[in-house]
Design a protein around this motif. Sequence first.
Motif, PDB file in Angstrom:
ATOM      1  N   ARG A 155     -15.735  33.992 -18.237  1.00  0.00           N
ATOM      2  CA  ARG A 155     -16.325  34.943 -19.190  1.00  0.00           C
ATOM      3  C   ARG A 155     -16.236  36.394 -18.708  1.00  0.00           C
ATOM      4  NH1 ARG A 155     -20.440  32.777 -16.321  1.00  0.00           N
ATOM      5  NH2 ARG A 155     -21.848  34.274 -15.294  1.00  0.00           N
ATOM      6  N   ASP A 156     -16.026  36.588 -17.367  1.00  0.00           N
ATOM      7  CA  ASP A 156     -15.999  37.955 -16.831  1.00  0.00           C
ATOM      8  C   ASP A 156     -14.594  38.519 -16.668  1.00  0.00           C
ATOM      9  OD1 ASP A 156     -18.722  38.114 -16.736  1.00  0.00           O
ATOM     10  OD2 ASP A 156     -18.874  37.511 -14.619  1.00  0.00           O
ATOM     11  N   ARG A 157     -13.573  37.701 -16.917  1.00  0.00           N
ATOM     12  CA  ARG A 157     -12.205  38.151 -16.609  1.00  0.00           C
ATOM     13  C   ARG A 157     -11.773  39.345 -17.425  1.00  0.00           C
ATOM     14  NH1 ARG A 157      -9.746  32.200 -15.530  1.00  0.00           N
ATOM     15  NH2 ARG A 157     -10.868  31.993 -13.557  1.00  0.00           N
ATOM     16  N   ALA A 158     -12.064  39.306 -18.716  1.00  0.00           N
ATOM     17  CA  ALA A 158     -11.637  40.424 -19.588  1.00  0.00           C
ATOM     18  C   ALA A 158     -12.288  41.718 -19.122  1.00  0.00           C
ATOM     19  CB  ALA A 158     -12.020  40.122 -21.038  1.00  0.00           C
ATOM     20  N   LYS A 159     -13.546  41.610 -18.724  1.00  0.00           N
ATOM     21  CA  LYS A 159     -14.316  42.771 -18.293  1.00  0.00           C
ATOM     22  C   LYS A 159     -13.738  43.360 -17.012  1.00  0.00           C
ATOM     23  CE  LYS A 159     -18.546  42.057 -16.506  1.00  0.00           C
ATOM     24  NZ  LYS A 159     -19.985  41.693 -16.469  1.00  0.00           N
ATOM     25  N   VAL A 160     -13.487  42.499 -16.042  1.00  0.00           N
ATOM     26  CA  VAL A 160     -12.959  42.964 -14.749  1.00  0.00           C
ATOM     27  C   VAL A 160     -11.618  43.672 -14.956  1.00  0.00           C
ATOM     28  CG1 VAL A 160     -12.007  42.145 -12.545  1.00  0.00           C
ATOM     29  CG2 VAL A 160     -14.225  41.284 -13.348  1.00  0.00           C
ATOM     30  N   THR A 161     -10.764  43.092 -15.783  1.00  0.00           N
ATOM     31  CA  THR A 161      -9.470  43.722 -16.071  1.00  0.00           C
ATOM     32  C   THR A 161      -9.659  45.043 -16.814  1.00  0.00           C
ATOM     33  OG1 THR A 161      -8.475  41.522 -16.223  1.00  0.00           O
ATOM     34  CG2 THR A 161      -7.215  43.338 -17.165  1.00  0.00           C
ATOM     35  N   ALA A 162     -10.578  45.037 -17.776  1.00  0.00           N
ATOM     36  CA  ALA A 162     -10.791  46.247 -18.584  1.00  0.00           C
ATOM     37  C   ALA A 162     -11.276  47.412 -17.723  1.00  0.00           C
ATOM     38  CB  ALA A 162     -11.802  45.958 -19.696  1.00  0.00           C
ATOM     39  N   PHE A 163     -12.097  47.143 -16.706  1.00  0.00           N
ATOM     40  CA  PHE A 163     -12.611  48.232 -15.868  1.00  0.00           C
ATOM     41  C   PHE A 163     -11.496  48.832 -15.004  1.00  0.00           C
ATOM     42  CE2 PHE A 163     -17.101  46.195 -16.066  1.00  0.00           C
ATOM     43  CZ  PHE A 163     -17.343  46.838 -17.282  1.00  0.00           C
ATOM     44  N   LYS A 164     -10.586  47.983 -14.516  1.00  0.00           N
ATOM     45  CA  LYS A 164      -9.449  48.515 -13.738  1.00  0.00           C
ATOM     46  C   LYS A 164      -8.604  49.413 -14.640  1.00  0.00           C
ATOM     47  CE  LYS A 164     -10.832  45.853 -10.476  1.00  0.00           C
ATOM     48  NZ  LYS A 164     -12.132  45.818 -11.188  1.00  0.00           N
ATOM     49  N   ARG A 165      -8.346  48.916 -15.820  1.00  0.00           N
ATOM     50  CA  ARG A 165      -7.553  49.691 -16.760  1.00  0.00           C
ATOM     51  C   ARG A 165      -8.246  51.018 -17.090  1.00  0.00           C
ATOM     52  NH1 ARG A 165      -4.155  48.958 -21.837  1.00  0.00           N
ATOM     53  NH2 ARG A 165      -4.495  51.023 -22.671  1.00  0.00           N
ATOM     54  N   PHE A 166      -9.532  50.935 -17.329  1.00  0.00           N
ATOM     55  CA  PHE A 166     -10.307  52.130 -17.666  1.00  0.00           C
ATOM     56  C   PHE A 166     -10.233  53.171 -16.551  1.00  0.00           C
ATOM     57  CE2 PHE A 166     -14.633  54.112 -17.182  1.00  0.00           C
ATOM     58  CZ  PHE A 166     -14.440  55.094 -18.141  1.00  0.00           C
ATOM     59  N   SER A 167     -10.348  52.725 -15.319  1.00  0.00           N
ATOM     60  CA  SER A 167     -10.286  53.658 -14.194  1.00  0.00           C
ATOM     61  C   SER A 167      -8.939  54.393 -14.182  1.00  0.00           C
ATOM     62  CB  SER A 167     -10.503  52.890 -12.887  1.00  0.00           C
ATOM     63  OG  SER A 167     -10.321  53.747 -11.791  1.00  0.00           O
ATOM     64  N   TYR A 168      -7.855  53.631 -14.363  1.00  0.00           N
ATOM     65  CA  TYR A 168      -6.516  54.254 -14.339  1.00  0.00           C
ATOM     66  C   TYR A 168      -6.300  55.150 -15.566  1.00  0.00           C
ATOM     67  CZ  TYR A 168      -5.707  50.876 -10.608  1.00  0.00           C
ATOM     68  OH  TYR A 168      -5.799  50.137  -9.460  1.00  0.00           O
ATOM     69  N   GLU A 169      -6.945  54.812 -16.671  1.00  0.00           N
ATOM     70  CA  GLU A 169      -6.858  55.692 -17.850  1.00  0.00           C
ATOM     71  C   GLU A 169      -7.416  57.075 -17.530  1.00  0.00           C
ATOM     72  OE1 GLU A 169      -7.157  52.504 -21.581  1.00  0.00           O
ATOM     73  OE2 GLU A 169      -8.974  53.477 -20.836  1.00  0.00           O
ATOM     74  N   GLY A 170      -8.409  57.101 -16.643  1.00  0.00           N
ATOM     75  CA  GLY A 170      -8.958  58.392 -16.222  1.00  0.00           C
ATOM     76  C   GLY A 170      -7.903  59.217 -15.496  1.00  0.00           C
TER      77      GLY A 170
END
Lengths: 195, 195
Positions: A155-170
Motif C-alpha cells: 500500500r505504500d509503494r506508490a507513495k514512496v515512488t511519488a516522493f522520490k519523483r516529487f523531490s527531483y521535480e523540485g
Amino acid sequence: MSLRNALLALLSSGPMTGYDAAKKFASSVGHVWHAANSQIYPELRKMEREGLVDTREVPWGSKGETKTEYTVNEQGRDALHEWQQEPMSYVADRDPARLKAAYLEWGTPQSAASFLREHISHFENQRRLALDEIHRVESGGNPTLVRRLENVPDRDRAKVTAFKRFSYEGRVLHAEAEIAWAKRGLELLAELGEI
Amino acid sequence: MSLRNALLALLSSGPMTGYDAAKKFASSVGHVWHAANSQIYPELRKMEREGLVDTREVPWGSKGETKTEYTVNEQGRDALHEWQQEPMSYVADRDPARLKAAYLEWGTPQSAASFLREHISHFENQRRLALDEIHRVESGGNPTLVRRLENVPDRDRAKVTAFKRFSYEGRVLHAEAEIAWAKRGLELLAELGEI
C-alpha cells in the motif's frame, strides 16, 4: 546532520556495506545531497558508535576477507522519523551567480553574455539529469529504489515512488527558474545595447 | 573568494570604514551573499595585506579616536574585472528541503504537509524581500547604490541599476519555483489521500 539523514535514508532501503553505501550514494540520495566518499565512511562509523546502525562482518571477495555491513536499527528508524518531524532551518542566501550578476558592469559585455550562456547550459544539463532520474524512478531503473520497494508494504509503494519523483521535480523547477533568469539577462544585455 | 569579491564590490561604491562596510553589507551585497561581521573584518585586513585596498585613518567620534577607512585601489579594481572574466564554478546540489522531500514516507501526513506549508511561507517571505529590494533599487532607496551611481559616468547609470535589479529578479524567480514546487507537493499529498 543532513549527511547523517542522507545516509540513514539510503541504508533504510536495505543493509549494505560501507563500500556499497558509498557506491550507491551518488546514484540515489546523492542527487539531492552531494557527499564525497571521504565524508561517508567516517559518518557511518560515527553512526555506529551512536547506536543508529547495527553492524556485522560479511564475507567479501574470495580470500576470506570481510567487510562491515550496516543495518538501520530501531534507534536509526526513530532518527528518520524525528528528522521528518523537525522544522527545516533555512540558511541565508549565498549564491555566487547572483553575486556576479549584481556587478556585471565590472566585466565586459562579452564576459556578461558568456556567464549567462554558461548558466543556461549548466542548468539545462541539471534539468536533463533530473528528468533522467525521474524516468529511472518511474521505470524501475533505480536499483536502490527497487530494493527499497521490496521492503515496503504494497500500500505504500506508490507513495514512496511519488516522493522520490516529487523531490527531483523540485530540481527540474529550480533549473527552469535559473534558465529563465539567465535568458532574461541576455535580453537585458541586448536592451542595454551591450550585445 | 566570494566573500572577497562581495567586499570589493561593496567598497567599489566608495571608500568606507570597516564598521560602515559591515553595517552596509547586509542591506546591499548581503542580499545575494550572506556574511557575518566576524567574517568581514578579518577579510578586510587580509585584502589590505594583499594590496587590494588602500587604507587611511579617519577621525571617528568626538574623542580624537580614528577608524580605518578602506578604498579599492587599482589592483582591487583589476581583481573585480578578473572575477567577472572567470568562469563560474558550480557546486553539487546540497538541498536539505529536497533531501527531506525525497523521504517524506518517514514522516506523518501532518509533518509532510507542515514542511511544505513552511516551505511556501519561507519563500513567500523571500520573494517579498527581493521585491522590496527591487523597489528600493528603482526608487533610489538603497543608499549604497545611490552613492555608487554618483561615482559612475552618466552613460553607465542605467546599466548599473539594471544589473542590481536583474540579480534580485533571480531571487524572485527562485522563490517562485520553490513555492510552485511545494504547492505541487501539497496537491500530491491530497492525491495520495494523505491529507
